[in-house]
Design an enzyme around this catalytic site. Structure first.
Site, mmCIF file in Angstrom:
data_model
loop_
_atom_site.group_PDB
_atom_site.id
_atom_site.type_symbol
_atom_site.label_atom_id
_atom_site.label_comp_id
_atom_site.label_asym_id
_atom_site.label_seq_id
_atom_site.Cartn_x
_atom_site.Cartn_y
_atom_site.Cartn_z
ATOM 1 N N ASP A 11 0.809 -1.222 0.000
ATOM 2 C CA ASP A 11 0.000 0.000 0.000
ATOM 3 C C ASP A 11 0.842 1.271 0.000
ATOM 4 O OD1 ASP A 11 -2.540 1.224 0.076
ATOM 5 O OD2 ASP A 11 -2.420 1.480 2.246
ATOM 6 N N ASN A 23 -10.348 0.699 2.526
ATOM 7 C CA ASN A 23 -9.102 0.638 3.288
ATOM 8 C C ASN A 23 -9.322 1.113 4.723
ATOM 9 O OD1 ASN A 23 -8.050 0.027 0.780
ATOM 10 N ND2 ASN A 23 -6.354 1.476 0.924
ATOM 11 N N HIS A 57 -10.119 5.330 0.643
ATOM 12 C CA HIS A 57 -9.061 5.403 1.653
ATOM 13 C C HIS A 57 -9.575 6.186 2.859
ATOM 14 C CE1 HIS A 57 -5.355 4.743 -1.187
ATOM 15 N NE2 HIS A 57 -6.299 3.833 -1.367
ATOM 16 N N GLY A 58 -8.883 6.063 3.978
ATOM 17 C CA GLY A 58 -9.248 6.829 5.163
ATOM 18 C C GLY A 58 -10.599 6.451 5.735
#
Length: 284
Positions: free
Chosen positions: A84, A233, A211-212
Protein backbone atom coordinates in the site's frame (compact mmCIF):
# COMPACT_ATOMS: atom_id res chain seq x y z
CA UNK A 1 -5.66 -22.11 1.72
CA UNK A 2 -3.33 -20.57 -0.91
CA UNK A 3 -2.95 -16.81 -1.00
CA UNK A 4 -5.85 -15.17 -2.81
CA UNK A 5 -5.43 -12.58 -5.55
CA UNK A 6 -6.55 -9.07 -4.61
CA UNK A 7 -7.91 -8.36 -8.08
CA UNK A 8 -10.09 -11.46 -7.99
CA UNK A 9 -11.50 -10.59 -4.57
CA UNK A 10 -12.30 -7.05 -5.69
CA UNK A 11 -13.78 -8.21 -8.97
CA UNK A 12 -16.06 -10.67 -7.20
CA UNK A 13 -17.18 -7.99 -4.74
CA UNK A 14 -17.79 -5.43 -7.49
CA UNK A 15 -19.88 -7.96 -9.38
CA UNK A 16 -22.32 -8.12 -6.48
CA UNK A 17 -22.21 -4.38 -5.62
CA UNK A 18 -20.20 -5.25 -2.51
CA UNK A 19 -16.78 -4.32 -1.20
CA UNK A 20 -13.72 -6.09 0.14
CA UNK A 21 -12.31 -4.83 3.44
CA UNK A 22 -8.58 -4.14 3.30
CA UNK A 23 -6.83 -3.68 6.64
CA UNK A 24 -3.39 -2.15 7.15
CA UNK A 25 -1.10 -4.27 9.29
CA UNK A 26 1.96 -3.25 11.32
CA UNK A 27 2.64 -6.15 13.71
CA UNK A 28 2.01 -9.89 13.78
CA UNK A 29 -0.85 -9.14 16.18
CA UNK A 30 -2.47 -7.07 13.44
CA UNK A 31 -2.11 -9.97 11.00
CA UNK A 32 -3.63 -12.49 13.37
CA UNK A 33 -6.43 -10.15 14.41
CA UNK A 34 -7.48 -9.34 10.85
CA UNK A 35 -7.58 -13.00 9.87
CA UNK A 36 -9.40 -14.02 13.07
CA UNK A 37 -11.96 -11.27 12.60
CA UNK A 38 -12.54 -12.19 8.95
CA UNK A 39 -12.87 -15.88 9.81
CA UNK A 40 -15.43 -15.12 12.52
CA UNK A 41 -17.75 -13.59 9.90
CA UNK A 42 -16.69 -15.89 7.03
CA UNK A 43 -15.46 -13.12 4.74
CA UNK A 44 -12.48 -12.67 2.40
CA UNK A 45 -10.04 -9.98 3.41
CA UNK A 46 -6.98 -8.10 2.20
CA UNK A 47 -3.90 -7.60 4.37
CA UNK A 48 -2.12 -4.36 3.48
CA UNK A 49 1.46 -3.38 4.26
CA UNK A 50 2.21 0.28 3.59
CA UNK A 51 5.53 1.86 2.78
CA UNK A 52 5.31 3.60 6.16
CA UNK A 53 4.94 0.22 7.88
CA UNK A 54 7.99 -1.06 6.01
CA UNK A 55 9.92 2.00 7.16
CA UNK A 56 8.88 1.26 10.76
CA UNK A 57 10.22 -2.27 10.37
CA UNK A 58 13.71 -0.91 9.66
CA UNK A 59 12.99 -0.68 5.96
CA UNK A 60 12.63 -4.45 5.59
CA UNK A 61 9.58 -5.78 3.79
CA UNK A 62 10.12 -9.53 3.97
CA UNK A 63 9.82 -10.28 7.72
CA UNK A 64 6.26 -8.93 8.03
CA UNK A 65 5.27 -9.99 4.51
CA UNK A 66 6.38 -13.58 5.05
CA UNK A 67 4.64 -13.74 8.42
CA UNK A 68 1.45 -12.40 6.82
CA UNK A 69 1.68 -14.89 3.96
CA UNK A 70 2.23 -17.80 6.34
CA UNK A 71 -0.79 -16.80 8.42
CA UNK A 72 -2.91 -16.22 5.30
CA UNK A 73 -2.13 -19.67 3.95
CA UNK A 74 -3.53 -21.21 7.14
CA UNK A 75 -6.70 -19.12 7.11
CA UNK A 76 -10.13 -20.61 6.47
CA UNK A 77 -11.16 -17.61 4.35
CA UNK A 78 -9.48 -16.13 1.25
CA UNK A 79 -6.72 -13.69 2.22
CA UNK A 80 -4.72 -11.54 -0.21
CA UNK A 81 -1.61 -9.39 0.30
CA UNK A 82 -1.49 -5.80 -0.96
CA UNK A 83 1.47 -3.40 -0.86
CA UNK A 84 0.00 0.00 0.00
CA UNK A 85 0.95 3.61 -0.74
CA UNK A 86 4.20 2.76 -2.49
CA UNK A 87 6.29 5.72 -3.57
CA UNK A 88 9.63 3.93 -3.82
CA UNK A 89 10.27 2.12 -7.10
CA UNK A 90 12.72 -0.12 -5.26
CA UNK A 91 9.98 -1.22 -2.85
CA UNK A 92 7.54 -1.68 -5.73
CA UNK A 93 9.91 -4.14 -7.35
CA UNK A 94 10.06 -6.26 -4.21
CA UNK A 95 6.32 -6.98 -4.32
CA UNK A 96 6.16 -10.07 -6.58
CA UNK A 97 8.83 -11.97 -4.68
CA UNK A 98 7.23 -11.21 -1.31
CA UNK A 99 3.82 -12.75 -2.04
CA UNK A 100 1.89 -9.64 -3.05
CA UNK A 101 -0.70 -9.86 -5.81
CA UNK A 102 -1.40 -6.12 -5.87
CA UNK A 103 0.13 -2.73 -5.18
CA UNK A 104 -1.11 0.81 -4.69
CA UNK A 105 1.35 3.12 -6.41
CA UNK A 106 1.13 6.59 -4.88
CA UNK A 107 2.29 9.45 -7.08
CA UNK A 108 -0.69 11.64 -6.15
CA UNK A 109 1.65 14.18 -4.53
CA UNK A 110 2.97 15.11 -7.97
CA UNK A 111 1.49 17.51 -10.51
CA UNK A 112 -0.94 15.77 -12.85
CA UNK A 113 1.37 15.06 -15.79
CA UNK A 114 4.14 13.79 -13.53
CA UNK A 115 1.66 11.66 -11.58
CA UNK A 116 0.38 10.21 -14.84
CA UNK A 117 3.83 9.44 -16.23
CA UNK A 118 5.07 7.81 -13.01
CA UNK A 119 1.88 5.80 -12.57
CA UNK A 120 1.86 4.65 -16.18
CA UNK A 121 5.44 3.39 -15.85
CA UNK A 122 4.57 1.62 -12.60
CA UNK A 123 1.46 0.06 -14.17
CA UNK A 124 3.39 -1.21 -17.18
CA UNK A 125 5.95 -2.85 -14.89
CA UNK A 126 3.33 -4.23 -12.48
CA UNK A 127 1.25 -5.78 -15.25
CA UNK A 128 4.38 -7.44 -16.59
CA UNK A 129 4.70 -9.11 -13.19
CA UNK A 130 1.04 -10.12 -13.01
CA UNK A 131 0.18 -7.54 -10.34
CA UNK A 132 -3.13 -5.70 -9.99
CA UNK A 133 -2.37 -1.99 -9.54
CA UNK A 134 -4.28 0.79 -7.79
CA UNK A 135 -3.57 4.51 -8.04
CA UNK A 136 -4.95 7.63 -6.38
CA UNK A 137 -6.26 10.85 -7.82
CA UNK A 138 -7.60 13.84 -5.96
CA UNK A 139 -7.97 17.50 -6.80
CA UNK A 140 -4.77 18.42 -8.55
CA UNK A 141 -3.21 21.77 -7.75
CA UNK A 142 -0.09 23.19 -9.33
CA UNK A 143 -1.72 26.22 -10.92
CA UNK A 144 0.25 29.43 -10.68
CA UNK A 145 3.08 27.61 -8.95
CA UNK A 146 0.90 26.22 -6.15
CA UNK A 147 1.79 22.69 -5.00
CA UNK A 148 -0.54 19.80 -5.84
CA UNK A 149 -3.29 19.23 -3.29
CA UNK A 150 -3.04 15.89 -1.51
CA UNK A 151 -5.96 13.63 -2.35
CA UNK A 152 -6.96 13.55 1.33
CA UNK A 153 -6.47 17.21 2.15
CA UNK A 154 -9.57 19.03 3.40
CA UNK A 155 -11.72 19.92 0.42
CA UNK A 156 -9.88 17.66 -2.03
CA UNK A 157 -12.14 15.95 -4.54
CA UNK A 158 -11.59 13.73 -7.56
CA UNK A 159 -12.90 15.17 -10.82
CA UNK A 160 -14.80 12.50 -12.82
CA UNK A 161 -13.64 13.65 -16.26
CA UNK A 162 -10.03 13.91 -15.15
CA UNK A 163 -10.26 10.53 -13.43
CA UNK A 164 -11.60 8.90 -16.59
CA UNK A 165 -8.71 10.27 -18.64
CA UNK A 166 -6.19 9.32 -15.95
CA UNK A 167 -7.36 5.71 -15.73
CA UNK A 168 -7.35 5.32 -19.51
CA UNK A 169 -3.91 6.87 -19.94
CA UNK A 170 -2.25 5.26 -16.91
CA UNK A 171 -3.75 1.80 -17.43
CA UNK A 172 -4.42 1.15 -13.74
CA UNK A 173 -6.83 -1.51 -12.50
CA UNK A 174 -8.42 0.43 -9.63
CA UNK A 175 -8.63 4.04 -8.48
CA UNK A 176 -8.71 5.50 -4.97
CA UNK A 177 -10.95 8.54 -5.13
CA UNK A 178 -11.11 11.62 -2.91
CA UNK A 179 -14.73 12.08 -1.84
CA UNK A 180 -14.35 13.44 1.68
CA UNK A 181 -12.46 10.91 3.80
CA UNK A 182 -9.02 11.51 5.27
CA UNK A 183 -6.18 9.35 6.48
CA UNK A 184 -5.47 8.87 10.20
CA UNK A 185 -8.80 10.22 11.48
CA UNK A 186 -9.43 9.25 15.11
CA UNK A 187 -13.03 10.50 15.08
CA UNK A 188 -15.72 9.11 12.81
CA UNK A 189 -16.93 12.47 11.55
CA UNK A 190 -16.06 12.41 7.84
CA UNK A 191 -18.85 13.35 5.46
CA UNK A 192 -18.67 11.71 2.06
CA UNK A 193 -19.85 13.33 -1.16
CA UNK A 194 -22.17 10.59 -2.38
CA UNK A 195 -23.29 12.63 -5.38
CA UNK A 196 -19.69 12.83 -6.56
CA UNK A 197 -19.25 9.11 -5.93
CA UNK A 198 -22.23 8.41 -8.18
CA UNK A 199 -20.69 10.49 -10.97
CA UNK A 200 -17.32 8.79 -10.54
CA UNK A 201 -18.91 5.34 -10.67
CA UNK A 202 -20.70 6.29 -13.86
CA UNK A 203 -17.55 7.73 -15.45
CA UNK A 204 -15.13 4.91 -14.64
CA UNK A 205 -15.05 1.24 -15.57
CA UNK A 206 -12.52 0.18 -12.91
CA UNK A 207 -13.21 -0.59 -9.24
CA UNK A 208 -13.22 2.40 -6.91
CA UNK A 209 -11.36 2.43 -3.60
CA UNK A 210 -12.08 4.41 -0.43
CA UNK A 211 -9.06 5.40 1.65
CA UNK A 212 -9.25 6.83 5.16
CA UNK A 213 -12.31 4.78 6.01
CA UNK A 214 -11.66 4.69 9.77
CA UNK A 215 -13.10 8.21 10.00
CA UNK A 216 -16.30 7.40 8.13
CA UNK A 217 -19.49 6.61 10.12
CA UNK A 218 -21.20 3.26 9.56
CA UNK A 219 -24.19 4.57 7.56
CA UNK A 220 -21.89 6.41 5.19
CA UNK A 221 -19.68 3.36 4.74
CA UNK A 222 -22.76 1.35 3.75
CA UNK A 223 -23.84 4.09 1.37
CA UNK A 224 -20.37 4.26 -0.17
CA UNK A 225 -20.45 0.53 -0.93
CA UNK A 226 -23.94 0.84 -2.39
CA UNK A 227 -22.68 3.79 -4.45
CA UNK A 228 -19.85 1.89 -6.10
CA UNK A 229 -16.89 1.54 -3.74
CA UNK A 230 -15.40 -1.95 -4.14
CA UNK A 231 -12.41 -1.82 -1.77
CA UNK A 232 -12.44 -0.14 1.63
CA UNK A 233 -9.10 0.64 3.29
CA UNK A 234 -9.01 0.62 7.11
CA UNK A 235 -6.01 1.19 9.34
CA UNK A 236 -6.42 3.69 12.15
CA UNK A 237 -9.50 1.92 13.52
CA UNK A 238 -7.34 -1.10 14.34
CA UNK A 239 -4.75 1.02 16.10
CA UNK A 240 -7.44 2.78 18.13
CA UNK A 241 -8.85 -0.59 19.21
CA UNK A 242 -5.47 -2.05 20.11
CA UNK A 243 -4.13 0.99 21.92
CA UNK A 244 -7.34 1.49 23.90
CA UNK A 245 -7.46 -2.11 25.03
CA UNK A 246 -3.78 -2.18 25.99
CA UNK A 247 -4.04 1.15 27.82
CA UNK A 248 -7.06 -0.05 29.82
CA UNK A 249 -5.40 -3.35 30.66
CA UNK A 250 -2.18 -1.76 31.91
CA UNK A 251 -4.03 0.92 33.86
CA UNK A 252 -5.91 -1.76 35.81
CA UNK A 253 -2.88 -4.03 36.17
CA UNK A 254 0.18 -1.83 36.76
CA UNK A 255 2.15 -4.88 37.91
CA UNK A 256 1.83 -6.59 34.49
CA UNK A 257 5.11 -7.14 32.62
CA UNK A 258 4.39 -10.11 30.34
CA UNK A 259 3.77 -8.54 26.95
CA UNK A 260 1.66 -11.53 25.87
CA UNK A 261 -1.06 -10.51 28.32
CA UNK A 262 -1.64 -7.02 27.02
CA UNK A 263 -0.82 -7.79 23.38
CA UNK A 264 -3.38 -10.58 23.54
CA UNK A 265 -6.02 -8.16 24.79
CA UNK A 266 -5.09 -5.74 22.00
CA UNK A 267 -5.27 -8.47 19.39
CA UNK A 268 -8.74 -9.50 20.54
CA UNK A 269 -9.95 -5.90 20.39
CA UNK A 270 -8.67 -5.55 16.83
CA UNK A 271 -10.33 -8.81 15.78
CA UNK A 272 -13.68 -7.56 17.10
CA UNK A 273 -13.22 -4.32 15.18
CA UNK A 274 -12.43 -6.22 11.98
CA UNK A 275 -15.53 -8.39 12.32
CA UNK A 276 -17.76 -5.43 13.09
CA UNK A 277 -16.57 -3.36 10.15
CA UNK A 278 -16.89 -6.26 7.71
CA UNK A 279 -20.48 -6.71 8.85
CA UNK A 280 -21.09 -3.00 8.28
CA UNK A 281 -19.73 -3.20 4.74
CA UNK A 282 -21.89 -6.26 4.02
CA UNK A 283 -24.97 -4.52 5.36
CA UNK A 284 -25.52 -7.16 8.06
Amino acid sequence: MPLAATGELIGAAAGTRGAVAAFNIITLEHVEAVIAGAESVDAPVVLQISENAVRFRYGRLLPLARAAAAAAERATVPVALHLDHVQSDDLLRQAPGAGFSSVMYDAARLPYEENLAATRAAADWAHGQGLWIEAELGQIGGKDGAPPLDAHAPGARTDPAQARAFVADAGVDGLAVAIGSAHAMTTRTATLDHGLLKRLAAALDVPLVLHGSSGVPDPQLRAAVAGGISKVNIGTALNIAMTGAVREFLASRPEAVDSRTYLGVGREAMARTVARLIRVLRGD
